[in-house]
Design a protein around this motif. Sequence first.
Motif, PDB file in Angstrom:
ATOM      1  N   VAL A  70      44.288 -20.483  -5.982  1.00  0.00           N
ATOM      2  CA  VAL A  70      43.920 -19.272  -5.762  1.00  0.00           C
ATOM      3  C   VAL A  70      44.226 -17.648  -5.114  1.00  0.00           C
ATOM      4  CG1 VAL A  70      41.843 -20.931  -6.869  1.00  0.00           C
ATOM      5  CG2 VAL A  70      42.264 -20.280  -4.176  1.00  0.00           C
ATOM      6  N   ALA A  71      44.062 -16.604  -6.118  1.00  0.00           N
ATOM      7  CA  ALA A  71      43.452 -15.163  -5.456  1.00  0.00           C
ATOM      8  C   ALA A  71      42.326 -15.121  -4.340  1.00  0.00           C
ATOM      9  CB  ALA A  71      43.975 -13.583  -6.284  1.00  0.00           C
ATOM     10  N   ALA A  72      42.654 -14.947  -3.287  1.00  0.00           N
ATOM     11  CA  ALA A  72      41.242 -14.851  -2.001  1.00  0.00           C
ATOM     12  C   ALA A  72      41.662 -13.480  -1.252  1.00  0.00           C
ATOM     13  CB  ALA A  72      41.204 -16.226  -1.281  1.00  0.00           C
ATOM     14  N   GLU A  73      40.003 -13.106  -1.427  1.00  0.00           N
ATOM     15  CA  GLU A  73      40.009 -12.152  -0.288  1.00  0.00           C
ATOM     16  C   GLU A  73      40.350 -12.023   1.222  1.00  0.00           C
ATOM     17  OE1 GLU A  73      39.173  -8.273  -1.389  1.00  0.00           O
ATOM     18  OE2 GLU A  73      39.798  -8.887  -3.395  1.00  0.00           O
ATOM     19  N   ILE A  74      40.243 -11.421   1.586  1.00  0.00           N
ATOM     20  CA  ILE A  74      40.726 -11.581   2.848  1.00  0.00           C
ATOM     21  C   ILE A  74      40.237 -10.510   3.516  1.00  0.00           C
ATOM     22  CG2 ILE A  74      42.243 -11.206   4.671  1.00  0.00           C
ATOM     23  CD1 ILE A  74      44.452 -11.297   3.114  1.00  0.00           C
ATOM     24  N   GLU A  75      38.798 -11.794   4.294  1.00  0.00           N
ATOM     25  CA  GLU A  75      37.639 -10.847   5.111  1.00  0.00           C
ATOM     26  C   GLU A  75      38.042  -9.904   6.366  1.00  0.00           C
ATOM     27  OE1 GLU A  75      35.017 -13.643   3.972  1.00  0.00           O
ATOM     28  OE2 GLU A  75      35.391 -13.452   2.498  1.00  0.00           O
ATOM     29  N   ASP A  76      38.875 -11.483   7.051  1.00  0.00           N
ATOM     30  CA  ASP A  76      38.929 -10.759   8.651  1.00  0.00           C
ATOM     31  C   ASP A  76      40.485 -11.771   8.918  1.00  0.00           C
ATOM     32  OD1 ASP A  76      39.051  -9.857  11.388  1.00  0.00           O
ATOM     33  OD2 ASP A  76      37.129 -11.655  11.567  1.00  0.00           O
ATOM     34  N   VAL A  77      41.014 -10.963  10.170  1.00  0.00           N
ATOM     35  CA  VAL A  77      41.813 -12.305  10.668  1.00  0.00           C
ATOM     36  C   VAL A  77      41.395 -13.352  12.085  1.00  0.00           C
ATOM     37  CG1 VAL A  77      43.840 -12.226  12.232  1.00  0.00           C
ATOM     38  CG2 VAL A  77      43.354 -10.767  10.891  1.00  0.00           C
ATOM     39  N   VAL A  78      40.817 -14.790  12.113  1.00  0.00           N
ATOM     40  CA  VAL A  78      40.808 -15.267  13.003  1.00  0.00           C
ATOM     41  C   VAL A  78      41.309 -15.743  14.298  1.00  0.00           C
ATOM     42  CG1 VAL A  78      39.125 -17.918  13.568  1.00  0.00           C
ATOM     43  CG2 VAL A  78      39.242 -16.741  11.234  1.00  0.00           C
ATOM     44  N   GLU A  79      42.888 -15.844  14.085  1.00  0.00           N
ATOM     45  CA  GLU A  79      43.549 -16.409  15.061  1.00  0.00           C
ATOM     46  C   GLU A  79      44.690 -16.527  14.578  1.00  0.00           C
ATOM     47  OE1 GLU A  79      44.903 -20.353  16.740  1.00  0.00           O
ATOM     48  OE2 GLU A  79      42.917 -20.708  16.282  1.00  0.00           O
ATOM     49  N   ASN A  80      45.758 -15.309  15.815  1.00  0.00           N
ATOM     50  CA  ASN A  80      46.826 -14.799  15.508  1.00  0.00           C
ATOM     51  C   ASN A  80      47.901 -16.028  16.505  1.00  0.00           C
ATOM     52  OD1 ASN A  80      49.546 -13.917  14.783  1.00  0.00           O
ATOM     53  ND2 ASN A  80      48.285 -12.551  13.202  1.00  0.00           N
TER      54      ASN A  80
END
Length: 123
Positions: A70-80
Amino acid sequence: MTDHGRSLRKRTGGRLRPKRDRRKHEIGNEPTETQVGDAKLKTVDARGNSTKVRAIKADTASVATDDGVVAAEIEDVVENPADPNYARRNIITRSAIVETSAGRARVTSRPGQDGQINAVLVE
């Protein structure tokens, strides 16, 4: 992996002076550091008469779920795991955990190399 050339030290610890300056193919490029935002792509020349598409900014990800992709909207980067500061600065790299409209997902593609974000849901 990049070749950093000859060591600047001898086995004894003495200094070796550089034979020459770096060549063009030894320099490399700055990291792209893809950010969360309205989609923005950049095409760059690569070696061997080819091109790469770099994602400068991205807002959607193709997330693999149990029902398919599914194509999902990216809201935030939680961890990198690449760099703790990247999560604070909302920079997406491979293995980054992002919060999407489909849930939390781990990025499996390299957005700075191929210009798209593929991810897998994290339980």
